[in-house]
Design a protein around this motif. Structure first.
Motif, mmCIF file in Angstrom:
data_model
loop_
_atom_site.group_PDB
_atom_site.id
_atom_site.type_symbol
_atom_site.label_atom_id
_atom_site.label_comp_id
_atom_site.label_asym_id
_atom_site.label_seq_id
_atom_site.Cartn_x
_atom_site.Cartn_y
_atom_site.Cartn_z
ATOM 1 N N MET A 57 35.263 41.945 22.685
ATOM 2 C CA MET A 57 35.291 42.370 24.118
ATOM 3 C C MET A 57 36.476 41.724 24.596
ATOM 4 O O MET A 57 36.474 40.383 24.540
ATOM 5 C CB MET A 57 33.968 42.302 24.600
ATOM 6 N N LEU A 58 37.256 42.489 25.218
ATOM 7 C CA LEU A 58 38.426 41.882 25.983
ATOM 8 C C LEU A 58 38.092 41.147 27.180
ATOM 9 O O LEU A 58 36.934 41.436 28.039
ATOM 10 C CB LEU A 58 39.339 42.837 26.503
ATOM 11 N N ARG A 59 38.627 40.002 27.563
ATOM 12 C CA ARG A 59 38.626 39.332 28.835
ATOM 13 C C ARG A 59 40.057 39.329 29.360
ATOM 14 O O ARG A 59 41.000 38.717 28.940
ATOM 15 C CB ARG A 59 38.146 37.908 28.707
ATOM 16 N N ILE A 60 39.982 40.016 30.744
ATOM 17 C CA ILE A 60 41.463 40.115 31.247
ATOM 18 C C ILE A 60 41.167 39.458 32.838
ATOM 19 O O ILE A 60 40.175 39.533 33.221
ATOM 20 C CB ILE A 60 41.827 41.393 31.460
ATOM 21 N N ILE A 61 42.201 38.567 33.185
ATOM 22 C CA ILE A 61 42.273 37.758 34.428
ATOM 23 C C ILE A 61 43.195 38.558 35.222
ATOM 24 O O ILE A 61 44.453 38.852 35.028
ATOM 25 C CB ILE A 61 42.567 36.621 34.386
ATOM 26 N N ILE A 62 42.901 39.070 36.482
ATOM 27 C CA ILE A 62 43.727 39.409 37.375
ATOM 28 C C ILE A 62 44.193 38.394 38.625
ATOM 29 O O ILE A 62 43.183 38.043 39.262
ATOM 30 C CB ILE A 62 43.466 40.771 38.018
ATOM 31 N N ALA A 63 45.318 37.749 38.498
ATOM 32 C CA ALA A 63 45.320 36.740 39.497
ATOM 33 C C ALA A 63 46.720 37.074 40.545
ATOM 34 O O ALA A 63 47.770 37.635 40.208
ATOM 35 C CB ALA A 63 46.111 35.496 38.751
ATOM 36 N N ASP A 64 46.109 37.604 41.759
ATOM 37 C CA ASP A 64 47.150 38.267 42.813
ATOM 38 C C ASP A 64 46.266 37.710 44.117
ATOM 39 O O ASP A 64 45.055 37.741 44.329
ATOM 40 C CB ASP A 64 47.035 39.719 42.457
ATOM 41 N N GLU A 65 47.296 37.360 45.098
ATOM 42 C CA GLU A 65 46.895 37.291 46.434
ATOM 43 C C GLU A 65 46.382 38.532 47.350
ATOM 44 O O GLU A 65 45.396 38.218 48.045
ATOM 45 C CB GLU A 65 48.025 36.568 47.333
ATOM 46 N N GLN A 66 46.395 39.478 46.748
ATOM 47 C CA GLN A 66 46.282 40.666 47.515
ATOM 48 C C GLN A 66 44.991 41.142 46.983
ATOM 49 O O GLN A 66 44.855 41.918 45.890
ATOM 50 C CB GLN A 66 47.433 41.775 47.469
ATOM 51 N N LYS A 67 43.969 41.067 47.716
ATOM 52 C CA LYS A 67 42.544 41.668 47.263
ATOM 53 C C LYS A 67 42.348 43.185 46.895
ATOM 54 O O LYS A 67 42.090 43.398 45.914
ATOM 55 C CB LYS A 67 41.351 41.434 48.270
ATOM 56 N N SER A 68 43.189 43.826 47.636
ATOM 57 C CA SER A 68 43.090 45.389 47.373
ATOM 58 C C SER A 68 43.843 45.774 46.133
ATOM 59 O O SER A 68 43.213 46.532 45.193
ATOM 60 C CB SER A 68 43.794 46.174 48.348
ATOM 61 N N PHE A 69 44.680 44.997 45.675
ATOM 62 C CA PHE A 69 45.408 45.399 44.349
ATOM 63 C C PHE A 69 44.731 44.986 43.453
ATOM 64 O O PHE A 69 44.413 45.697 42.281
ATOM 65 C CB PHE A 69 46.975 44.535 44.447
ATOM 66 N N ARG A 70 44.014 43.603 43.490
ATOM 67 C CA ARG A 70 43.067 43.271 42.313
ATOM 68 C C ARG A 70 41.925 44.162 42.085
ATOM 69 O O ARG A 70 41.486 44.510 41.150
ATOM 70 C CB ARG A 70 42.497 41.769 42.762
ATOM 71 N N THR A 71 41.275 44.633 43.238
ATOM 72 C CA THR A 71 40.149 45.345 43.235
ATOM 73 C C THR A 71 40.622 46.935 42.429
ATOM 74 O O THR A 71 39.815 47.279 41.586
ATOM 75 C CB THR A 71 39.566 45.513 44.518
ATOM 76 N N VAL A 72 41.810 47.568 42.870
ATOM 77 C CA VAL A 72 41.847 48.836 42.516
ATOM 78 C C VAL A 72 42.434 48.667 41.119
ATOM 79 O O VAL A 72 41.981 49.422 40.269
ATOM 80 C CB VAL A 72 43.083 49.372 43.253
ATOM 81 N N LEU A 73 42.985 47.552 40.595
ATOM 82 C CA LEU A 73 43.430 47.508 39.143
ATOM 83 C C LEU A 73 42.244 47.023 38.414
ATOM 84 O O LEU A 73 42.172 47.634 37.124
ATOM 85 C CB LEU A 73 44.459 46.215 39.044
ATOM 86 N N ARG A 74 41.316 46.256 38.850
ATOM 87 C CA ARG A 74 40.247 45.973 37.926
ATOM 88 C C ARG A 74 39.233 47.223 37.640
ATOM 89 O O ARG A 74 38.658 47.401 36.702
ATOM 90 C CB ARG A 74 39.260 44.873 38.978
ATOM 91 N N ARG A 75 38.938 48.111 38.861
ATOM 92 C CA ARG A 75 38.346 49.203 38.608
ATOM 93 C C ARG A 75 39.043 50.280 37.520
ATOM 94 O O ARG A 75 38.174 50.872 36.690
ATOM 95 C CB ARG A 75 38.167 50.074 39.934
ATOM 96 N N SER A 76 40.227 50.306 37.623
ATOM 97 C CA SER A 76 40.872 51.069 36.716
ATOM 98 C C SER A 76 40.860 50.678 35.472
ATOM 99 O O SER A 76 40.703 51.108 34.273
ATOM 100 C CB SER A 76 42.451 51.221 37.167
ATOM 101 N N LEU A 77 40.991 49.197 35.184
ATOM 102 C CA LEU A 77 40.667 48.656 33.997
ATOM 103 C C LEU A 77 39.420 48.920 33.235
ATOM 104 O O LEU A 77 38.961 48.976 31.925
ATOM 105 C CB LEU A 77 41.171 47.131 33.887
ATOM 106 N N GLU A 78 38.147 48.484 34.235
ATOM 107 C CA GLU A 78 36.967 48.576 33.624
ATOM 108 C C GLU A 78 36.643 50.107 33.391
ATOM 109 O O GLU A 78 35.736 50.521 32.420
ATOM 110 C CB GLU A 78 36.012 48.204 34.865
ATOM 111 N N SER A 79 37.334 50.919 33.852
ATOM 112 C CA SER A 79 37.185 52.478 33.540
ATOM 113 C C SER A 79 37.718 52.770 32.299
ATOM 114 O O SER A 79 37.244 53.938 31.717
ATOM 115 C CB SER A 79 37.487 53.581 34.651
ATOM 116 N N ASN A 80 38.834 52.090 31.827
ATOM 117 C CA ASN A 80 39.480 52.614 30.665
ATOM 118 C C ASN A 80 39.585 51.727 29.460
ATOM 119 O O ASN A 80 40.028 52.055 28.479
ATOM 120 C CB ASN A 80 41.021 52.870 31.027
ATOM 121 N N LEU A 81 39.139 50.405 30.087
ATOM 122 C CA LEU A 81 39.083 49.283 28.603
ATOM 123 C C LEU A 81 37.619 48.919 28.681
ATOM 124 O O LEU A 81 37.060 48.613 29.602
ATOM 125 C CB LEU A 81 40.171 48.412 28.831
#
Length: 214
Positions: A1-25
């Motif tokens: 199982m993959l483990r991916i870290i999103i490190a970014d100051e902007q919460k909205s960017f992290r959240t949207v990208l995390r949801r996209s990754l969780e839906s596709n990977l």
């Protein structure tokens, strides 16, 4: 199982990208919002496959942090998130140990492609870079005998010249009409390529390195 870290100051960017990754990977996505938490997450006993790092999260011109990040990452793949991209910035990112760039406003389908490409062990550059046709560089004076160029690109030399004049990252961004986050990457690359510890030492070297060039 993959483990991916999103490190970014902007919460909205992290959240949207995390949801996209969780839906596709298939895997676990971890969000962090500051440099120290990123290092600590990489030191976890859990294996990490990919880190997506926002350029604004990186301490400006701090090679010490970048060295610590690379030590903690080891063989982990690294993607850098930038506001704007260019061929020079792509080369800077590679020289700092990243495996590709993604644009902050890039479509999520393209971000997923970038992530899959990077996880497959390949380098990734946005189409915006690949589509640019190279143009002839303006003629520059040859450096005087004995001068060392350190392999700096034209943009890196422009940034170094402004560092030598004592300009801040914000002032350099304004002078060159580029994003401040982009300046941070160029400054870090210049410091690394010159083999100095900080921008003050780079400023002291600037007149000698740039003599007859800028």
């Amino acid at each position: 199982m993959l483990r991916i870290i999103i490190a970014d100051e902007q919460k909205s960017f992290r959240t949207v990208l995390r949801r996209s990754l969780e839906s596709n990977l298939s895997g676990v996505v971890v969000e962090v919002s500051n440099p120290s938490d990123l290092i600590n997450s990489l030191r976890s006993p859990l294996k990490t496959d990919l880190v997506i790092v926002g350029s604004r999260l990186l301490p400006a011109g701090d090679p010490t942090y970048l060295a610590a990040l690379k030590r903690a990452a080891g063989t982990v793949r690294l993607l850098l998130v930038v506001p704007h991209a260019s061929a020079d910035l792509f080369q800077d990112a590679l020289s700092l140990g990243f495996h590709g760039l993604i644009l902050r406003r890039q479509r999520h389908e393209e971000m997923l492609e970038a992530i899959r490409t990077t996880l497959d062990g390949r380098l990734y550059a946005p189409d915006a870079i690949l589509a640019v046709k190279p143009t002839a560089a303006p003629a520059m004076r040859q450096p005087e005998r004995g001068a060392r160029t350190f392999g700096l690109t034209l943009r890196q030399r422009e940034v170094l010249a402004l560092i030598g004049k004592g300009l801040s990252n914000r002032e350099i961004a304004s002078a060159l009409s580029i994003a401040e986050a982009t300046v941070k990457i160029h400054v870090s690359a210049v410091i690394r390529m010159l083999g100095v510890r900080n921008r003050t030492e780079a400023a002291l070297l600037a007149p000698t390195i740039l003599k007859g060039q800028v």
